[in-house]
Design a protein around this motif. Structure first.
Motif, PDB file in Angstrom:
ATOM      1  N   ILE A   1      -1.385   4.128   4.774  1.00  0.00           N
ATOM      2  CA  ILE A   1      -0.029   4.515   4.386  1.00  0.00           C
ATOM      3  C   ILE A   1       0.903   4.432   5.594  1.00  0.00           C
ATOM      4  CG2 ILE A   1       1.421   6.421   3.592  1.00  0.00           C
ATOM      5  CD1 ILE A   1      -0.978   7.342   1.874  1.00  0.00           C
TER       6      ILE A   1
ATOM      7  N   LYS B   1       2.618   7.602  -6.519  1.00  0.00           N
ATOM      8  CA  LYS B   1       1.645   8.697  -6.406  1.00  0.00           C
ATOM      9  C   LYS B   1       0.296   8.311  -6.995  1.00  0.00           C
ATOM     10  CE  LYS B   1       4.956  11.327  -4.790  1.00  0.00           C
ATOM     11  NZ  LYS B   1       5.049  11.636  -3.337  1.00  0.00           N
ATOM     12  N   ASN B   2      -0.088   7.072  -6.780  1.00  0.00           N
ATOM     13  CA  ASN B   2      -1.359   6.565  -7.301  1.00  0.00           C
ATOM     14  C   ASN B   2      -2.504   7.145  -6.468  1.00  0.00           C
ATOM     15  OD1 ASN B   2      -3.667   4.948  -7.887  1.00  0.00           O
ATOM     16  ND2 ASN B   2      -2.345   3.274  -8.548  1.00  0.00           N
TER      17      ASN B   2
ATOM     18  N   ASP C   1      -5.442   6.302  -6.073  1.00  0.00           N
ATOM     19  CA  ASP C   1      -6.311   5.301  -5.456  1.00  0.00           C
ATOM     20  C   ASP C   1      -5.782   4.842  -4.091  1.00  0.00           C
ATOM     21  OD1 ASP C   1      -8.021   5.349  -7.645  1.00  0.00           O
ATOM     22  OD2 ASP C   1      -6.926   3.748  -8.681  1.00  0.00           O
ATOM     23  N   TYR C   2      -4.529   5.178  -3.793  1.00  0.00           N
ATOM     24  CA  TYR C   2      -3.909   4.796  -2.519  1.00  0.00           C
ATOM     25  C   TYR C   2      -3.716   6.065  -1.687  1.00  0.00           C
ATOM     26  CZ  TYR C   2      -2.958   0.292  -4.735  1.00  0.00           C
ATOM     27  OH  TYR C   2      -3.075  -0.921  -5.362  1.00  0.00           O
ATOM     28  N   ASN C   3      -4.794   6.474  -1.029  1.00  0.00           N
ATOM     29  CA  ASN C   3      -4.774   7.789  -0.375  1.00  0.00           C
ATOM     30  C   ASN C   3      -5.249   7.755   1.069  1.00  0.00           C
ATOM     31  OD1 ASN C   3      -7.496   7.357  -0.685  1.00  0.00           O
ATOM     32  ND2 ASN C   3      -7.795   8.916  -2.262  1.00  0.00           N
ATOM     33  N   ASP C   4      -5.290   6.568   1.666  1.00  0.00           N
ATOM     34  CA  ASP C   4      -5.730   6.441   3.056  1.00  0.00           C
ATOM     35  C   ASP C   4      -4.535   6.672   3.977  1.00  0.00           C
ATOM     36  OD1 ASP C   4      -6.427   5.532   5.617  1.00  0.00           O
ATOM     37  OD2 ASP C   4      -7.803   4.021   4.830  1.00  0.00           O
TER      38      ASP C   4
ATOM     39  N   TYR D   1       0.829  -1.214   0.000  1.00  0.00           N
ATOM     40  CA  TYR D   1       0.000   0.000   0.000  1.00  0.00           C
ATOM     41  C   TYR D   1       0.863   1.264   0.000  1.00  0.00           C
ATOM     42  CZ  TYR D   1      -4.197   2.799   0.669  1.00  0.00           C
ATOM     43  OH  TYR D   1      -5.237   3.683   0.484  1.00  0.00           O
TER      44      TYR D   1
ATOM     45  N   ALA E   1       1.278   4.508  -3.009  1.00  0.00           N
ATOM     46  CA  ALA E   1       0.888   5.838  -2.529  1.00  0.00           C
ATOM     47  C   ALA E   1       2.027   6.838  -2.636  1.00  0.00           C
ATOM     48  CB  ALA E   1       0.403   5.746  -1.086  1.00  0.00           C
ATOM     49  N   LEU E   2       3.208   6.452  -2.155  1.00  0.00           N
ATOM     50  CA  LEU E   2       4.320   7.388  -2.030  1.00  0.00           C
ATOM     51  C   LEU E   2       5.274   7.350  -3.215  1.00  0.00           C
ATOM     52  CD1 LEU E   2       5.140   6.666   1.722  1.00  0.00           C
ATOM     53  CD2 LEU E   2       3.776   8.553   0.798  1.00  0.00           C
TER      54      LEU E   2
END
Length: 207
Positions: free
Chosen positions: A128, A118-119, A121-124, A110, A114-115
């Protein structure tokens, strides 16, 4: 001539290419995957039902799963320095290879999209943070191991364990997050930089 199907931006393809060069095996590589030739075809699924890269073709023999491919390549080349023939020494190398595939890689499932990617959809934030914590927990395990060996991941000599872990640690280092101090990993990573194949396929600017 070995044929490797998979794009060079793939971390798992790069470990196979690195292994080929360490083992002195001639190969040709064809770009498959997102942005290149599709893996979602009947022809490709006949080679790998998972529709994932890499795939190795050696004559009539087809193999998928990157760590299995690396083992096959070392044995094909007779490189018992990369994968020992002694049962316990081999098990030690394979232990760290399996840990890389099962624990280490799962830790960033995950946090990295996200990092690093920079997708959106992976913003929780909670997930993270949890991912970073688990990722760093695995890094701490490797740090402790390298503090014990003071050399390479599985002991005194360079093996396939260093190949697969080298790619994973490179991804961790390149991902923007708070990295704990890991002097043993840093020293090991510097030793990897002395290997030309690592510079081409490991720390080559790709996540």
């Amino acid at each position: 001539m070995l044929n490797i199907l998979g794009k060079t931006t793939s971390i798992n393809v790069r470990k196979v290419l690195w292994t080929c060069e360490e083992a002195g095996l001639a190969y040709q590589q064809q770009d498959y995957g997102s942005g290149f030739a599709s893996t979602e075809t009947d022809a490709f699924r006949a080679l790998n039902p998972n529709a994932m890269v890499p795939v190795l073709i050696d004559g009539d023999f087809v193999l998928w799963e990157s760590n299995a491919i690396c083992r096959y390549l070392a044995r094909k080349a007779g490189r018992d320095d990369l994968l020992p023939t002694h049962m316990q020494a081999c098990a030690n190398v394979e232990r760290w290879m399996d840990w890389q595939a099962s624990e280490f890689n799962n830790a960033w499932r995950y946090a990295f999209p996200a990092l690093g990617r920079k997708n959106p959809d992976y913003n929780d934030p909670a997930r993270i943070a949890a991912g970073i914590k688990e990722w760093n927990h695995c890094i701490a395990i490797l740090e402790q191991q390298l503090q014990r060996t003071r050399a390479w991941a599985a002991g005194d000599t360079f093996t396939l364990a260093d190949v697969v872990l080298g790619l994973s640690v490179n991804r961790w280092k390149m991902t923007p997050l708070d990295h704990p101090a890991v002097p043993a990993i840093d020293a090991w990573f510097a030793r990897l930089h002395q290997r030309p194949a690592f510079l081409r396929h490991g720390n080559n600017g790709m996540l």
